[in-house]
Design an enzyme around this catalytic site. Structure first.
Site, PDB file in Angstrom:
ATOM      1  N   ASN A  10      -0.636  10.830 -10.102  1.00 28.30           N
ATOM      2  CA  ASN A  10       0.418  11.586 -10.797  1.00 28.30           C
ATOM      3  C   ASN A  10      -0.269  12.552 -11.754  1.00 28.30           C
ATOM      4  OD1 ASN A  10       2.482  12.535 -12.361  1.00 28.30           O
ATOM      5  ND2 ASN A  10       3.046  10.555 -13.254  1.00 28.30           N
ATOM      6  N   TRP A  11      -0.266  13.817 -11.382  1.00 25.28           N
ATOM      7  CA  TRP A  11      -0.976  14.813 -12.190  1.00 25.28           C
ATOM      8  C   TRP A  11      -0.253  15.110 -13.505  1.00 25.28           C
ATOM      9  CZ3 TRP A  11      -2.933  19.406  -8.637  1.00 25.28           C
ATOM     10  CH2 TRP A  11      -3.847  18.904  -7.705  1.00 25.28           C
ATOM     11  N   HIS A  94      10.075   8.018 -13.932  1.00 23.25           N
ATOM     12  CA  HIS A  94       8.848   7.793 -14.699  1.00 23.25           C
ATOM     13  C   HIS A  94       9.210   7.578 -16.171  1.00 23.25           C
ATOM     14  CE1 HIS A  94       4.993   8.409 -16.632  1.00 23.25           C
ATOM     15  NE2 HIS A  94       4.447   8.098 -15.467  1.00 23.25           N
ATOM     16  N   GLU A  96       8.022   8.655 -18.796  1.00 22.15           N
ATOM     17  CA  GLU A  96       8.057   9.884 -19.603  1.00 22.15           C
ATOM     18  C   GLU A  96       9.365  10.631 -19.384  1.00 22.15           C
ATOM     19  OE1 GLU A  96       4.266  11.320 -18.209  1.00 22.15           O
ATOM     20  OE2 GLU A  96       3.326   9.627 -19.240  1.00 22.15           O
ATOM     21  N   GLY A 231      -2.578   8.102 -13.388  1.00 21.67           N
ATOM     22  CA  GLY A 231      -2.391   9.339 -14.147  1.00 21.67           C
ATOM     23  C   GLY A 231      -3.720  10.034 -14.378  1.00 21.67           C
ATOM     24  N   GLY A 232      -4.257   9.882 -15.580  1.00 23.80           N
ATOM     25  CA  GLY A 232      -5.459  10.600 -15.998  1.00 23.80           C
ATOM     26  C   GLY A 232      -6.598  10.564 -14.986  1.00 23.80           C
TER      27      GLY A 232
HETATM   28  P1  13P Z   1      -2.469   6.842 -16.893  1.00 28.84           P
HETATM   29  O1  13P Z   1      -3.170   6.384 -15.628  1.00 28.84           O
HETATM   30  O2  13P Z   1      -3.017   8.099 -17.447  1.00 28.84           O
HETATM   31  O3  13P Z   1      -2.367   5.719 -17.881  1.00 28.84           O
HETATM   32  O4  13P Z   1      -0.969   7.190 -16.458  1.00 28.84           O
HETATM   33  C1  13P Z   1      -0.248   6.290 -15.697  1.00 28.84           C
HETATM   34  C2  13P Z   1       0.994   6.941 -15.220  1.00 28.84           C
HETATM   35  O5  13P Z   1       1.885   7.234 -15.996  1.00 28.84           O
HETATM   36  C3  13P Z   1       1.090   7.244 -13.791  1.00 28.84           C
HETATM   37  O6  13P Z   1       2.374   7.625 -13.442  1.00 28.84           O
END
Ligand code: 13P
Length: 253
Positions: A10-11, A94, A96, A231-232
């Site tokens: 997930n960018w 998600h 967020e 994510g990261g």
């Molecule tokens: P991180 O891997 O940066 O913690 O993010 C996880 C995420 O929200 C993937 O959707």
């Protein structure tokens, strides 16, 4: 039964044409046949992802979708549009989106239904905040988030969806859930789905929250962890490829 492992990157709100190209080309040139791999890119880069990844083992998709197919909904992007750009997956709900854009459980369930109807596999994200975990509410929160699908569009959606358990306290914090913590919730999710009459054994359950190359293998070794939503670490080709490889190795054991 053996479920295929899946690693999805997930960018989030990251990317630019030039840096995307080198990342996508690095992914395109690799293939770990034992697991599936996908990237979820910002909408404007879907065409670029499709162009570079076409014919490779890496699928692409989006991070959100409208609950509507078309009409006067300024700023929205629909599932038929995503399908037209070759998206195999789309994340819905998600944390967020839930926290920063006020998406509630019912809206998320409708987005999941819209994705499915448009032929794009939804990755339904669920997970508790730190305060909820500390209050012993993890199972109840996850159940409430999943139940919105049962109460709305219906349990049949789960049969062709992916569910991602992403504890909010582990996202972008470097604090990964331990393999046992992830397994505990994944086991609960699978039991819940079974209770609702879903053939839960076929539903891929991903873990998300600070997944890295260094912790991926131990997470993916758990019986109900079918891969990761990353994510990261998905923005760094070598790191993401190592996570994909860990999934492939776990998947073929
Ligand atoms: P991180 O891997 O940066 O913690 O993010 C996880 C995420 O929200 C993937 O959707």
């Amino acid at each position: 039964m053996q479920r295929r492992k899946l690693v999805a990157g997930n960018w989030k709100l990251n990317g630019a044409l030039a840096s995307n190209r080198s990342l996508l080309e690095a992914l395109r040139g690799s293939a770990y046949a034992g697991a599936d791999c996908a990237v979820l890119v910002p909408f404007p880069y879907l065409a670029q992802a499709g162009e570079i990844l076409k014919g490779s083992r890496v699928a692409w998709g989006a991070q959100d979708v409208s609950e509507h197919d078309a009409g006067a909904f300024t700023g929205e992007v629909s599932a038929p549009m995503l399908a037209e750009f070759g998206c195999r997956y789309v994340a819905v709900g998600h944390s967020e989106r839930r926290a920063l854009f006020a998406e509630d459980d019912a809206t998320v369930a409708r987005k999941m239904a819209a994705a499915m109807k448009g032929g794009v596999t939804p990755i339904l994200c669920v997970g508790e905040t730190l305060a909820e975990r500390e209050a012993g509410q993890t199972a109840a929160v996850v159940e409430r988030q999943l139940k919105a699908v049962v109460d709305g569009p219906g349990t049949a959606l789960f049969a062709q969806a992916v569910v991602a358990y992403e504890p909010v306290w582990a996202i972008g914090t470097g604090k990964t859930a331990t393999p046992d913590q992830a397994q505990e919730v994944h086991g609960q999710i699978r039991a819940l789905l079974n209770r609702w009459g879903v053939e839960a054994a076929v539903v891929p359950l991903l873990y998300g929250g600070s997944v890295k190359a260094s912790n991926a293998a131990s997470l993916f070794a758990m019986p109900d962890v079918d891969g990761g939503l990353v994510g990261g670490a998905s923005l760094v080709a070598t790191e993401f490829l190592d996570i994909w490889r860990a999934a492939a190795e776990a998947g073929t054991r």
